[in-house]
Write a protein that holds these residues in place. Structure first.
Motif, PDB file in Angstrom:
ATOM      1  N   LEU B  33       0.052  -2.414  -4.442  1.00 56.78           N
ATOM      2  CA  LEU B  33      -0.371  -2.785  -3.095  1.00 56.78           C
ATOM      3  C   LEU B  33      -0.634  -1.540  -2.260  1.00 56.78           C
ATOM      4  O   LEU B  33      -1.680  -1.432  -1.610  1.00 56.78           O
ATOM      5  CB  LEU B  33       0.707  -3.628  -2.416  1.00 56.78           C
ATOM      6  CG  LEU B  33       0.726  -5.109  -2.771  1.00 56.78           C
ATOM      7  CD1 LEU B  33       1.964  -5.766  -2.193  1.00 56.78           C
ATOM      8  CD2 LEU B  33      -0.518  -5.793  -2.252  1.00 56.78           C
ATOM      9  N   ARG B  36      -3.780   0.065  -3.270  1.00 57.67           N
ATOM     10  CA  ARG B  36      -4.976  -0.636  -2.800  1.00 57.67           C
ATOM     11  C   ARG B  36      -5.164  -0.448  -1.295  1.00 57.67           C
ATOM     12  O   ARG B  36      -6.285  -0.350  -0.815  1.00 57.67           O
ATOM     13  CB  ARG B  36      -4.896  -2.121  -3.157  1.00 57.67           C
ATOM     14  CG  ARG B  36      -4.972  -2.433  -4.611  1.00 57.67           C
ATOM     15  CD  ARG B  36      -6.282  -1.979  -5.264  1.00 57.67           C
ATOM     16  NE  ARG B  36      -7.437  -2.698  -4.776  1.00 57.67           N
ATOM     17  CZ  ARG B  36      -8.391  -2.154  -4.044  1.00 57.67           C
ATOM     18  NH1 ARG B  36      -8.353  -0.881  -3.723  1.00 57.67           N
ATOM     19  NH2 ARG B  36      -9.403  -2.868  -3.632  1.00 57.67           N
ATOM     20  N   PHE B  37      -4.051  -0.393  -0.553  1.00 53.81           N
ATOM     21  CA  PHE B  37      -4.158  -0.144   0.888  1.00 53.81           C
ATOM     22  C   PHE B  37      -4.768   1.224   1.160  1.00 53.81           C
ATOM     23  O   PHE B  37      -5.439   1.441   2.151  1.00 53.81           O
ATOM     24  CB  PHE B  37      -2.780  -0.186   1.556  1.00 53.81           C
ATOM     25  CG  PHE B  37      -2.208  -1.563   1.669  1.00 53.81           C
ATOM     26  CD1 PHE B  37      -3.025  -2.654   1.864  1.00 53.81           C
ATOM     27  CD2 PHE B  37      -0.841  -1.764   1.602  1.00 53.81           C
ATOM     28  CE1 PHE B  37      -2.503  -3.923   1.976  1.00 53.81           C
ATOM     29  CE2 PHE B  37      -0.308  -3.027   1.707  1.00 53.81           C
ATOM     30  CZ  PHE B  37      -1.144  -4.109   1.889  1.00 53.81           C
ATOM     31  N   GLN B  38      -4.513   2.152   0.243  1.00 52.71           N
ATOM     32  CA  GLN B  38      -5.022   3.508   0.430  1.00 52.71           C
ATOM     33  C   GLN B  38      -6.358   3.720  -0.257  1.00 52.71           C
ATOM     34  O   GLN B  38      -6.863   4.829  -0.285  1.00 52.71           O
ATOM     35  CB  GLN B  38      -4.004   4.514  -0.117  1.00 52.71           C
ATOM     36  CG  GLN B  38      -2.702   4.472   0.650  1.00 52.71           C
ATOM     37  CD  GLN B  38      -1.649   5.339   0.039  1.00 52.71           C
ATOM     38  OE1 GLN B  38      -1.740   5.718  -1.122  1.00 52.71           O
ATOM     39  NE2 GLN B  38      -0.634   5.652   0.809  1.00 52.71           N
ATOM     40  N   GLY B  39      -6.923   2.654  -0.809  1.00 53.12           N
ATOM     41  CA  GLY B  39      -8.217   2.780  -1.446  1.00 53.12           C
ATOM     42  C   GLY B  39      -8.162   3.327  -2.854  1.00 53.12           C
ATOM     43  O   GLY B  39      -9.156   3.813  -3.373  1.00 53.12           O
ATOM     44  N   ARG B  40      -6.993   3.270  -3.480  1.00 54.04           N
ATOM     45  CA  ARG B  40      -6.882   3.746  -4.850  1.00 54.04           C
ATOM     46  C   ARG B  40      -6.834   2.559  -5.811  1.00 54.04           C
ATOM     47  O   ARG B  40      -6.701   1.421  -5.392  1.00 54.04           O
ATOM     48  CB  ARG B  40      -5.593   4.560  -5.022  1.00 54.04           C
ATOM     49  CG  ARG B  40      -5.600   5.857  -4.298  1.00 54.04           C
ATOM     50  CD  ARG B  40      -4.363   6.654  -4.602  1.00 54.04           C
ATOM     51  NE  ARG B  40      -3.185   6.157  -3.923  1.00 54.04           N
ATOM     52  CZ  ARG B  40      -2.056   5.821  -4.522  1.00 54.04           C
ATOM     53  NH1 ARG B  40      -1.959   5.904  -5.832  1.00 54.04           N
ATOM     54  NH2 ARG B  40      -1.022   5.402  -3.835  1.00 54.04           N
ATOM     55  N   ILE B  41      -6.911   2.842  -7.114  1.00 60.14           N
ATOM     56  CA  ILE B  41      -6.853   1.770  -8.091  1.00 60.14           C
ATOM     57  C   ILE B  41      -5.412   1.329  -8.301  1.00 60.14           C
ATOM     58  O   ILE B  41      -5.102   0.150  -8.359  1.00 60.14           O
ATOM     59  CB  ILE B  41      -7.454   2.224  -9.440  1.00 60.14           C
ATOM     60  CG1 ILE B  41      -8.950   2.414  -9.294  1.00 60.14           C
ATOM     61  CG2 ILE B  41      -7.174   1.201 -10.520  1.00 60.14           C
ATOM     62  CD1 ILE B  41      -9.615   2.960 -10.528  1.00 60.14           C
ATOM     63  N   ASP B 198       9.548   4.212   2.933  1.00 55.80           N
ATOM     64  CA  ASP B 198       8.742   4.666   4.055  1.00 55.80           C
ATOM     65  C   ASP B 198       8.770   3.583   5.114  1.00 55.80           C
ATOM     66  O   ASP B 198       8.641   2.435   4.762  1.00 55.80           O
ATOM     67  CB  ASP B 198       7.283   4.855   3.600  1.00 55.80           C
ATOM     68  CG  ASP B 198       6.997   6.232   3.102  1.00 55.80           C
ATOM     69  OD1 ASP B 198       7.739   7.132   3.479  1.00 55.80           O
ATOM     70  OD2 ASP B 198       6.039   6.386   2.356  1.00 55.80           O
ATOM     71  N   ALA B 273       2.847  -2.868   3.447  1.00 56.68           N
ATOM     72  CA  ALA B 273       1.954  -2.566   4.560  1.00 56.68           C
ATOM     73  C   ALA B 273       2.665  -1.670   5.567  1.00 56.68           C
ATOM     74  O   ALA B 273       2.078  -0.715   6.085  1.00 56.68           O
ATOM     75  CB  ALA B 273       1.488  -3.853   5.231  1.00 56.68           C
ATOM     76  N   ALA B 276       2.700   1.734   4.362  1.00 63.45           N
ATOM     77  CA  ALA B 276       1.401   2.401   4.342  1.00 63.45           C
ATOM     78  C   ALA B 276       0.977   2.874   5.718  1.00 63.45           C
ATOM     79  O   ALA B 276       0.273   3.869   5.830  1.00 63.45           O
ATOM     80  CB  ALA B 276       0.343   1.477   3.760  1.00 63.45           C
ATOM     81  N   ILE B 277       1.389   2.176   6.782  1.00 59.51           N
ATOM     82  CA  ILE B 277       0.787   2.544   8.073  1.00 59.51           C
ATOM     83  C   ILE B 277       1.642   3.461   8.930  1.00 59.51           C
ATOM     84  O   ILE B 277       1.182   3.925   9.954  1.00 59.51           O
ATOM     85  CB  ILE B 277       0.373   1.305   8.905  1.00 59.51           C
ATOM     86  CG1 ILE B 277       1.575   0.456   9.289  1.00 59.51           C
ATOM     87  CG2 ILE B 277      -0.663   0.494   8.182  1.00 59.51           C
ATOM     88  CD1 ILE B 277       1.195  -0.688  10.195  1.00 59.51           C
ATOM     89  N   TYR B 278       2.884   3.734   8.538  1.00 63.01           N
ATOM     90  CA  TYR B 278       3.694   4.594   9.401  1.00 63.01           C
ATOM     91  C   TYR B 278       4.035   5.908   8.747  1.00 63.01           C
ATOM     92  O   TYR B 278       4.270   5.982   7.543  1.00 63.01           O
ATOM     93  CB  TYR B 278       4.986   3.889   9.812  1.00 63.01           C
ATOM     94  CG  TYR B 278       4.744   2.714  10.716  1.00 63.01           C
ATOM     95  CD1 TYR B 278       4.078   2.899  11.922  1.00 63.01           C
ATOM     96  CD2 TYR B 278       5.145   1.444  10.372  1.00 63.01           C
ATOM     97  CE1 TYR B 278       3.835   1.826  12.744  1.00 63.01           C
ATOM     98  CE2 TYR B 278       4.907   0.366  11.197  1.00 63.01           C
ATOM     99  CZ  TYR B 278       4.242   0.567  12.384  1.00 63.01           C
ATOM    100  OH  TYR B 278       3.987  -0.478  13.195  1.00 63.01           O
ATOM    101  N   ALA B 279       4.085   6.948   9.594  1.00 61.17           N
ATOM    102  CA  ALA B 279       4.584   8.243   9.136  1.00 61.17           C
ATOM    103  C   ALA B 279       6.094   8.167   9.095  1.00 61.17           C
ATOM    104  O   ALA B 279       6.710   7.332   9.745  1.00 61.17           O
ATOM    105  CB  ALA B 279       4.143   9.346  10.082  1.00 61.17           C
ATOM    106  N   ARG B 280       6.695   9.057   8.330  1.00 62.70           N
ATOM    107  CA  ARG B 280       8.142   9.091   8.227  1.00 62.70           C
ATOM    108  C   ARG B 280       8.755   9.425   9.585  1.00 62.70           C
ATOM    109  O   ARG B 280       8.251  10.276  10.310  1.00 62.70           O
ATOM    110  CB  ARG B 280       8.523  10.166   7.208  1.00 62.70           C
ATOM    111  CG  ARG B 280       9.984  10.267   6.934  1.00 62.70           C
ATOM    112  CD  ARG B 280      10.269  11.421   6.022  1.00 62.70           C
ATOM    113  NE  ARG B 280       9.470  11.363   4.808  1.00 62.70           N
ATOM    114  CZ  ARG B 280       8.620  12.273   4.444  1.00 62.70           C
ATOM    115  NH1 ARG B 280       8.433  13.333   5.164  1.00 62.70           N
ATOM    116  NH2 ARG B 280       7.929  12.157   3.339  1.00 62.70           N
TER     117      ARG B 280
END
Lengths: 360, 308, 124
Positions: B33, B36-41, B198, B273, B276-280
């Protein structure tokens, strides 16, 4: 409270290249730090004295993996000045175009490294994805993604046909949209701002006293840019705006770099539109007349400085290279004072170190 | 026959093997997931298994001066804690008898690995391990409080301290997910801290702490730590499904089983999700956020529930 | 709009999730390389006169000319030293040596990387 000394480097996940920091911590606060250089010293300056001017172009290109073109540009410029060569305008334009593409590539790479260091992997992936566009463009026009081997003494080696120009234009348009998106994230995302705002602050006085160059200086309000102040290659014929900000923190540095990408892509488009006709290079003699010369250029990280002394033979007598990283590196102990341990990664990334450049 | 049946239940389904398989599957789902959120396979489905096999077959090295007994015991014990917790949170198949107060037991079992994680940092003598251990303990005092306060919202409403009680209360009154949306998100926030994902991965922040307390671990021990963490994710998520989504599924039915898994997958999407959207977070930011904002919010939320 | 700043990347990740991945599954697909990609050093052997211009300019000493007489020489290319910069192509005045965008498989055998580009023996 006892102090803990945390070694960062020469091998550490935070660093992409070997450099060593020793950071003394009081709890989570950094009280003192020291740095040590020299892990990637390859003796390039000495090596350059033992090779011919032509061979040196490829040696110089390998000083740095990110700003390889700007190094050869500065080097070729120095020799062309000594030879008194009149480089064709088309050649200068193509040289400048590559410089700007490289700036885009370098800044996008940097944003990825910063985002990775503050734990925002998504931005890391996005900015490296977008960087792929500019790498593809560079590969298409020069044949190499990183080592372009475009500059030769007396001009450039490649020429651009109409197909390649349209490819560049559309690629740049595509890139602009993506960079705007990244700028939006930097500007508005709370989580990014929380980790970069107010960190690694350098005031205008600091910047002046440390002789800081490049985006780091411009983020602290120092309006310097060699492309405008001492134009080389084709820059005197192009319109350049220099983005300057006053915050002086890591956030401002990322904003400056993103704006420079937009500026670089505007410049690249200007070059594509106004590309003069004619040859791209002149033939240069192998022997360089005696003399000494200083050549400067604005690398993605700031001013790069070359000093060259010739004794009339095929080989340079002395070649001195000073890269922007070396000047910016000195500010790091100052910036690291009193920051949190967690911010060390953001501060170190914020300066955009290129250790291979600094060590040569 | 009866003993065989029991052994099957404990070791294969719905016990050990099944829970492990689920944990590995959800670990893969998480990685896929995020990719895919980051545009990778993203990795292929067998990647977690391959990683585990690789780690278990690697040489096991410990630095000089480390207590070897403790270093071996810690991952084993923390794995055991999480595994035990998984038996109290049946994956839609009734196993253990629920009793009054088992929710406290589960919370205890889920919080022990964090403590052992801190100890893992202390017994190895690396500077990153010690710092990471310190950080994990600092973090412990913020998210653990939040998690307990937020989860008690469901206890207050249902009036029961047992998982079965909370489930059955939801079957009659409807799930707590929507009426207690705030409480749910606070619980998720506490859970992310527990799992050290994360943006709460401060103790093992790669860019400065290398791997935190686990820096000096390798081979089987590291594999076991990772497995513990993956297991903890599934157990934590199913804990949420029990406490907040109890009204959507019935224990012991086929439909209930699938709904349970669907809910788990949806919750995993939420966690991925968020990652994926937050910095540490920085440790001071995290503590300020928890103690100044989220914990008071949880208290007010509980007060409101009590008064209602 | 202020609320958006707390979930700024959310639309981006949703969009990325539903669009095609940007990465490729590398070893199982072949990558397109650019026309100008400098992959391997080739030669038009009939043009080569053995002048050693390329040997002189090669920055990596990857080319070697074994010359016995005007009509008897051997040009050897050490591919493991080569940096694929393309200077030999520039230095050549006879349009003999050039680079193209095909590249060879890696090998752990050193001999695999030594290629004799031109071998000219005087006719009897």
């Amino acid at each position: 409270m006892t102090r803990i000394v945390v070694p960062i480097g020469p091998q550490h996940p935070l660093l992409k290249e070997p450099i060593s920091f020793l950071i003394s911590l009081d709890g989570e606060r950094v009280v003192n730090s020291s740095l040590r250089l020299g892990y990637v010293h390859r003796g390039i300056e000495k090596l350059a004295q033992q090779r011919t001017y032509v061979q040196n172009v490829y040696l110089i290109e390998r000083i740095c993996g990110i700003c390889s073109h700007i190094h050869t540009t500065t080097y070729c410029q120095a020799i062309e000045t000594l030879l008194g060569l009149d480089v064709p305008r088309r050649g200068l334009y193509i040289r400048t175009l590559l410089c700007e593409l490289e700036r885009i590539h370098s800044h996008l790479l940097w944003l990825g490294v910063l985002a990775k260091n503050i734990g925002l992997d998504t931005i890391f992936m996005y900015s490296w994805r977008d960087r792929e566009i500019v790498l593809k463009m560079m590969e298409e026009i020069s044949g190499g993604r990183v080592s372009h081997a475009v500059n030769i003494i007396g001009g450039v080696r490649i020429d651009l046909d109409a197909d390649r120009l349209t490819m560049l234009e559309s690629g740049l348009n595509d890139l602009n949209g993506r960079v705007e998106e990244l700028i939006g994230t930097i500007e508005r995302d709370r989580s990014f701002a929380a980790r970069t705002r107010g960190i690694g602050k350098l005031t205008l006085e600091d910047v002046k006293s440390f002789c800081v160059v490049g985006p780091v200086a411009r983020a602290s309000g120092l309006d310097i840019d060699l492309r405008r102040d001492a134009p080389y290659a084709a820059y005197h014929e192009l319109e350049i705006e220099v983005p300057v900000m006053n915050e002086g923190d890591v956030w401002a540095r990322s904003m400056i770099r993103m704006r420079e990408i937009l500026q670089a892509s505007r410049l690249a488009k200007q070059i594509i539109r106004t590309l003069p006709k004619g040859p791209v290079s002149t033939t240069a003699p192998r022997k360089v007349p005696p003399g000494e010369v200083v050549s400067r250029a604005e690398a993605p990280r700031g001013e790069v400085f070359y000093y060259l002394r010739s004794n009339g033979s095929q080989q340079p007598e002395r070649l001195k290279i000073r890269t922007p990283t070396l000047t910016n590196l000195i500010t790091l102990p100052e910036q690291l004072k009193d920051v949190q341990m967690a911010d060390v990664s953001a501060v170190i990334a914020g300066v955009d170190l290129c250790i291979a450049c600094a060590d040569r | 026959m009866n003993i065989l049946h029991m052994l099957f239940e404990i070791l294969i389904f719905p016990g050990f093997a099944f829970v492990l398989f689920t944990a590995l599957f959800f670990h893969w789902l998480d990685r896929k997931l995020i990719a895919r959120f980051q545009g990778r396979i993203g990795p292929p489905w067998y990647q977690p298994v391959a990683d585990l096999i690789k780690l278990f077959s690697k040489e096991d090295i410990l630095p000089v001066g480390t207590n070897e007994v403790f270093a071996t015991l810690l991952p084993l014990v923390s794995f055991a804690f999480v595994m035990t917790a998984s038996f109290y949170l049946p994956f839609a198949v009734p196993t253990t008898q629920s009793f009054e107060g088992d929710i406290i037991v589960v919370i205890f079992l889920l919080s022990m690995p964090s403590l052992l994680y801190f100890l893992a940092g202390w017994i190895t003598s690396g500077v990153y391990s010690i710092l990471g251990g310190n950080r994990s303990l600092l973090q412990y005092f913020s998210y653990e409080v939040l998690f307990l306060l937020a989860i008690s919202g469901t206890v207050i409403t249902s009036g029961s301290w047992s998982l079965a009680g909370i489930r059955s209360a939801q079957l009659t009154s409807g799930s707590y997910f929507l009426p207690q949306l705030l409480g749910f998100f606070l619980t998720v926030s506490g859970l992310i801290g527990k799992l050290k994902r994360d943006p709460y991965d401060i103790p093992k922040a790669k860019s400065e702490m290398v791997a935190g307390p686990l820096t000096e671990f390798s081979g089987k021990k590291l594999g076991l730590w990772q497995l513990t963490n993956q297991l903890q994710t599934v157990v934590g998520l199913s804990f949420l499904v029990h406490t907040y989504f109890g009204g959507y599924w019935q224990m012991g039915t086929v439909g209930g089983f699938f709904t349970f898994y669907l809910l788990l997958i949806l919750l995993q999407c939420l966690l991925s999700a968020i990652s994926a959207i937050y910095a540490r977070f920085r440790i001071d930011q995290l503590i300020r956020l928890n103690w100044y904002a989220l914990i008071p919010l949880a208290l007010i939320h509980n007060l409101f529930l009590v008064l209602k | 709009m202020k609320l958006r700043s707390y979930f700024y990347l959310l639309p981006n990740i949703v969009r990325a999730f539903f669009s095609k991945p940007d990465t490729v599954n590398y070893p199982s697909i072949t990558l397109e390389v650019a026309d100008r990609f400098r992959g391997s050093v080739r030669i038009k052997a009939q043009n080569c006169v053995g002048c050693s211009l390329c040997v002189r300019d090669c920055p990596a000493q990857a080319l070697e000319l074994e010359k016995e007489s005007k009509n008897s020489f051997r040009l050897i290319h050490y591919r493991d030293r080569c940096t694929y910069c393309g200077q030999c192509e520039l230095s050549c005045r006879f349009d003999a040596i050039f680079l193209d965008n095909e590249y060879d498989e890696p090998s752990s055998n050193r001999a695999h990387f030594i290629v004799t580009l031109v071998e000219r023996v005087p006719e009897e």
